[in-house]
Design an enzyme around this catalytic site. Sequence first.
Site, PDB file in Angstrom:
ATOM      1  N   SER A 267      21.737   5.005 -16.095  1.00 13.77           N
ATOM      2  CA  SER A 267      22.333   3.662 -16.042  1.00 13.77           C
ATOM      3  C   SER A 267      23.115   3.361 -14.770  1.00 13.77           C
ATOM      4  CB  SER A 267      23.252   3.450 -17.256  1.00 13.77           C
ATOM      5  OG  SER A 267      22.481   3.247 -18.418  1.00 13.77           O
TER       6      SER A 267
ATOM      7  N   LYS B 261      22.047   0.332 -12.987  1.00 18.20           N
ATOM      8  CA  LYS B 261      22.573  -0.998 -13.320  1.00 18.20           C
ATOM      9  C   LYS B 261      23.449  -1.555 -12.193  1.00 18.20           C
ATOM     10  CE  LYS B 261      22.535  -0.735 -18.400  1.00 18.20           C
ATOM     11  NZ  LYS B 261      21.937   0.573 -18.714  1.00 18.20           N
TER      12      LYS B 261
ATOM     13  N   SER C 271      27.317  -0.493 -21.039  1.00 16.77           N
ATOM     14  CA  SER C 271      26.024  -0.119 -20.489  1.00 16.77           C
ATOM     15  C   SER C 271      24.896  -0.669 -21.359  1.00 16.77           C
ATOM     16  CB  SER C 271      25.906   1.409 -20.369  1.00 16.77           C
ATOM     17  OG  SER C 271      24.947   1.758 -19.408  1.00 16.77           O
TER      18      SER C 271
END
Length: 389
Positions: free
Chosen positions: A87, A90, A145
């Site tokens: 993640s 991101k 997340s």
Amino acid sequence: MIVSSLVAAALLLPPAPVAPPPVEPVPPPAAVPVDPAVLHRPGTQVRLPPGVAAPPRVSARSWLVADAATGAVLAARNAHRRLPPASTLKALFALTALPGLPPDRQHTVSEHELRGIGDGSSRVGVREEVTYRVADLWRGVFLSSGNDAVRVLAGLNGGWAETARRMQATARALGAHDTRVVSPDGYDAPGQVSSAYDLAVFGRAGLRNPDFARYAGTAYAKFPAGRWSYDIRNTNRLLTGADGVRRYPGILGIKNGYTTNAGHTLIAAARKGPRTLVVSVMNPRRGGAHAVYEEARDLLDWGFAAGAAARPVGSLLPPLAAAPVRAAAPPAPVSPAAPRPAPSVPPTAAVSVASVPDDGPRLLLPLTFVGSACLAAATLWLVRRRTER
């Protein structure tokens, strides 16, 4: 008398206009030139004077410590090793999609927008038929997340595939050439990779975006659920001090991640006094689930203590292509140079600009004086000749 009159008249003449010299965009040079090839070497790269402590030994497969203000890389290990980012990708998603999505825009989520979320994905709890502000969804991305929030925002940004394409273009524009985007939320996908170098590039770029920096540094928030809301907490333990991990002094946040394939990953930034450091850590092999935070802590501590004495071993700034020299004045607007795919020049090399001689207008006035004086002398000589006859 005639000479005096001509000289006086010449002095009253307005000076000839001087054309401005050509102007070209010149990026500021780095304080210390660096060789980009150094960071492509395996192992730990650092340059320290005698007596200064070396970086701590950590178990991560790849890591990097850099000065966020200058982009100078103070130390790194396997900086360009391509690994799954989880993640932390991101951060690149936010850099790509944030500018085109106003935070106060409202959107009612439909059922089809939540399809395709990977099994076991982290979620913030986005629900269909509920209206959210874009800012709420971004908090769901940075704090929880939430892959569900990413799905909705990607749809608003042009769609899943288009967002991946734009993320790839953003990475290239930033000089992050190790990253390949397949799934914008960072969920494990075949061929999806990044590197400690690229993650640090994304973190540094994010700190320069006020919206990104605000979301990345938010520890707690409320997330709407229709007529009510509930508390969400940032999963970055260095920011919240949760689960037995001590909060890091001066922490600015950024983004953590985890998948089975990637292990634990983290982009962290902190400020102490005038200095801000950014650290990326990928896949520690010892110490359990919280090792990524403790290893990032050790690297930040070293960067603030001994890192100031280190000579840079690289730069997070993209390589620059030489800009063409224009002779016209003023020149037409020049678009910024695109980053090169291969670091063939030092990333912080300045673009040189050739100067064009501009002596013509400056010589006009002296020549006028000389010509006037000669004409006056000739006229006076003819007058005297006629008088003598």
